[in-house]
Design a protein around this motif. Structure first.
Motif, mmCIF file in Angstrom:
data_model
loop_
_atom_site.group_PDB
_atom_site.id
_atom_site.type_symbol
_atom_site.label_atom_id
_atom_site.label_comp_id
_atom_site.label_asym_id
_atom_site.label_seq_id
_atom_site.Cartn_x
_atom_site.Cartn_y
_atom_site.Cartn_z
ATOM 1 N N HIS A 1 0.853 -1.330 0.168
ATOM 2 C CA HIS A 1 0.006 -0.160 0.122
ATOM 3 C C HIS A 1 0.860 1.235 -0.030
ATOM 4 O O HIS A 1 1.549 1.459 0.933
ATOM 5 N N ARG A 2 0.882 1.904 -1.193
ATOM 6 C CA ARG A 2 1.740 3.125 -1.215
ATOM 7 C C ARG A 2 3.190 2.842 -1.314
ATOM 8 O O ARG A 2 4.109 3.820 -0.735
ATOM 9 N N GLU B 1 1.013 -0.738 -4.943
ATOM 10 C CA GLU B 1 0.114 0.284 -5.056
ATOM 11 C C GLU B 1 0.357 1.853 -4.913
ATOM 12 O O GLU B 1 1.137 1.881 -3.925
ATOM 13 N N HIS C 1 -0.497 10.815 -2.493
ATOM 14 C CA HIS C 1 -1.728 10.620 -1.954
ATOM 15 C C HIS C 1 -2.743 11.573 -1.752
ATOM 16 O O HIS C 1 -3.966 11.491 -2.246
ATOM 17 N N GLU D 1 -3.756 3.875 -8.399
ATOM 18 C CA GLU D 1 -4.983 4.512 -7.972
ATOM 19 C C GLU D 1 -5.082 6.134 -8.513
ATOM 20 O O GLU D 1 -4.211 6.686 -8.269
ATOM 21 N N LYS E 1 -6.516 9.401 -8.262
ATOM 22 C CA LYS E 1 -7.131 10.126 -7.311
ATOM 23 C C LYS E 1 -8.500 10.793 -7.925
ATOM 24 O O LYS E 1 -8.190 11.308 -9.174
ATOM 25 N N LEU F 1 -12.813 1.146 -6.423
ATOM 26 C CA LEU F 1 -12.522 1.416 -5.077
ATOM 27 C C LEU F 1 -13.885 1.826 -4.639
ATOM 28 O O LEU F 1 -14.444 2.427 -5.091
HETATM 29 O O1 G3P Z 1 -6.267 1.488 -3.313
HETATM 30 C C1 G3P Z 1 -6.443 0.790 -2.156
HETATM 31 C C2 G3P Z 1 -6.309 1.871 -1.072
HETATM 32 O O2 G3P Z 1 -5.067 2.524 -1.059
HETATM 33 C C3 G3P Z 1 -7.156 2.948 -1.033
HETATM 34 O O3 G3P Z 1 -7.365 3.864 0.016
HETATM 35 O O4 G3P Z 1 -6.956 6.025 1.231
HETATM 36 O O5 G3P Z 1 -5.012 4.564 0.367
HETATM 37 O O6 G3P Z 1 -6.304 5.699 -1.390
HETATM 38 P P1 G3P Z 1 -6.341 5.226 0.064
#
Ligand code: G3P
Length: 256
Positions: free
Chosen positions: A16-17, A42, A57, A125, A127, A180
């Motif tokens: 995640h990130r 991601e 993010h 992802e 935004k 999402l």
């Molecule tokens: O893409 C999965 C997750 O990253 C979504 O939540 O807030 O981290 O963008 P967020």
């Protein structure tokens, strides 16, 4: 192997990130650090004022950069990414909020070049920047870079702003997409996902139930759940048929 074939493997771990426990999130060092410790990475993309896709993010720069300490930018609070040109973002440090090390801005172009070299699978992802830029411009800028780098097979595109998703399929039919979802599931979920032409559904953990997972998987969609750091919960989700989990906590992984 392409991204959809990756879903043939069980129990996928998504960084995640990037490796955001060990490195500043969404930086090149976070991508490098996740190699060999996940099945895919991601990252989050949005556009600068001059329409360059960058990996950040939040809608603003305050949390993950030193922008608030830069005199030249002191009258620009709350420092929205979309109000900064690429050349301005390149003056910022995206590492010192996390630890003592400097980290430069990561552009999508640089991330894609790294992913191609490392042969990493990447979930980008997009935004929700629909209040600033036209949807077609956002999708076109991102997909053009992916196509130019020739890594369509390594990429999955996702967004909370679902209008981007069918547009992605128009520009690049072979790149898989995912919806999402936070808070609550959309009404008539399965027909809705079909309307979006997505390949996968990415619900947040707290709205994910066995019944939803089975319904979505039975309808032919892949399911990846965010953000799941507890290994016991990860195993429970996998036992329900979830394909992958996004996590902040990476471990060494040996995959054939
Ligand atoms: O893409 C999965 C997750 O990253 C979504 O939540 O807030 O981290 O963008 P967020």
């Amino acid at each position: 192997m392409d991204f959809l074939e990756l879903f043939n493997k069980p129990n996928l771990i998504a960084a995640h990130r990037g490796d955001r426990s060990g490195k500043p999130e969404n930086t090149l060092s976070a991508l490098v650090s996740s190699v060999g410790r996940c099945d895919f990475v991601e990252i989050d993309v949005q556009l600068t004022k001059d329409l360059v896709p960058v990996i950040i993010h939040d809608e603003t720069l305050a949390r993950t950069s030193n922008v608030s300490t830069i005199k030249a930018f002191e009258d620009r609070a709350p420092w929205r990414v979309s109000k900064f040109a690429l050349q301005e973002l390149e003056q910022l440090d995206f590492g010192s909020w996390f630890d003592s090390r400097y980290a430069p801005l990561l552009t999508l172009e640089k991330a894609l070049t790294f992913v191609k070299e490392a042969q990493l699978f990447l979930n980008i992802e997009i935004k929700d920047i629909s209040h600033v830029f036209a949807d077609g411009v956002v999708v076109e800028k991102i997909i053009t870079l992916i196509q130019r780098t020739q890594i369509e097979h390594l990429v999955l595109l996702s967004s909370f702003y679902h209008n981007y998703l069918p547009l992605c399929k128009t520009y690049a039919p072979t790149i898989p997409t995912a919806a999402l979802q936070a808070g609550r599931h959309p009404n008539d979920l399965i027909p809705y996902l079909r309307t979006l032409k997505v390949d996968a559904y990415h619900p947040e953990d707290k709205i994910t139930t066995r019944e939803i997972v089975e319904r979505v998987r039975d309808a032919g969609f892949f399911v990846n759940v965010y953000t799941v750091n507890d290994p016991v919960r990860q195993q429970e989700l996998f036992s329900w048929g979830v394909n992958g989990v996004f996590t902040d906590c990476l471990r060494e992984r040996i995959r054939s």
